[in-house]
Design a protein around this motif. Structure first.
Motif: not given
Length: 308
Positions: A17, A97, A99
């Protein structure tokens, strides 16, 4: 000297993350590394005092079109009707998201007298995750004294706390101060903030040195040796990352709380950290991140042993 420091060298993680806070993306998972050490200590049933972090490499997953756009992916598991797009009942909603993949060496400091089983450490690493990312490789774990690190890890950058630079100028708020402190070296020079840096070196020279430093240090197979002279830290790269949380509500039992623990809503506390080459760090004490509660409603990571 007792060997109460566990070295996990060159730990490679993918799909970690990168969203340090709801408004911040980076590849400096200080909080995740500290909590990784805490999870390891619970697995070993041995109290850990903190974690030191050496950065080797990191790559954000995304594309650069004017500004960075993180790679996105759609949810793959059905939960309820809310998973589907409001515009297309046959398509799952996009789950925002961010990453990254990275490589770090972690030094977990255990309390004096702790008995650490390297076999149990390896078993933990087979199933563990770092910042939600999959651990795909790591070097051979070992117990070391801090003076032995130069023989075990040949290059990299310490991730150190620079909260000491957070001083507001007239008319600034704390976010202004954070953005100024973590600006690129050339931007800090343009804003005439030399008084807030820790080195009198020319910023352009430091930037040129940093640009060449990665390749030079990665190619250098000779062990780095801490210098005996305590010099000022270089004016190297700084980033903002989450270093703690401030509670917004009292911690009380709530339905659905993880493992039945008391739950509270909180906001992330973001501060500056600096990448400092192992070779330029000098003979300062090991920069171990330690967790604490400076107030009843504040959880904070810091490096109380660090000497700037």
């Amino acid at each position: 000297m007792s060997l109460n420091h566990l070295l996990i060298p060159h730990l490679r993680v993918q799909g970690a993350n990168a969203q340090a806070a709801w408004w911040l993306i980076n590849s400096t998972p200080v909080m995740a590394c500290a909590m990784f050490g805490h999870a390891l200590s619970r697995h070993l049933h041995q109290p850990a005092a903190g974690v030191a972090i050496i950065h080797h490499a990191a790559q954000l997953h995304g594309e650069q079109f004017g500004y960075f756009r993180p790679q996105q992916r759609r949810g793959a598991v059905f939960i309820d009707g809310n998973d589907y797009s409001s515009k297309n009942r046959h398509a799952l909603s996009l789950q925002p998201t961010a990453t990254f993949s990275g490589e770090f060496s972690l030094i977990v400091r255990f309390e004096e007298g702790a008995e650490v089983s390297l076999q149990e450490v390896d078993e933990f690493l087979l199933r563990a995750r770092l910042a939600g990312g999959q651990i795909i490789e790591h070097g051979r774990c070992c117990l070391v004294a801090p003076t032995e690190l130069s023989r075990r890890v040949r290059s990299g950058y310490w991730v150190i706390d620079r909260g000491d630079l957070m001083r507001k100028a007239e008319g600034e708020d704390w976010l202004d101060a954070l953005l100024r402190v973590t600006a690129r070296p050339d931007a800090r020079q343009r804003e005439n903030t030399e008084s807030l840096t820790v080195s009198g070196e020319d910023d352009q020279a430091v930037e040129d040195d940093d640009r060449e430093g990665n390749e030079a240090e990665d190619a250098d197979e000779a062990s780095w040796q801490p210098t005996t002279k305590r010099e000022l830290l270089p004016s190297s790269w700084m980033v903002a990352t989450t270093l703690g949380y401030a509670l917004l509500t009292p911690a009380v039992p709530r339905a659905g709380a993880r493992e039945g623990y008391s739950h509270a809503f909180a906001e992330p506390l973001v501060g500056p950290v600096q990448y400092v080459s192992l070779r330029k760090f000098g003979d300062r004490p090991l920069p171990v991140w330690q967790a604490g509660w400076p107030r009843d409603d504040v959880f904070l990571l810091s490096q109380p042993d660090l000497e700037i």
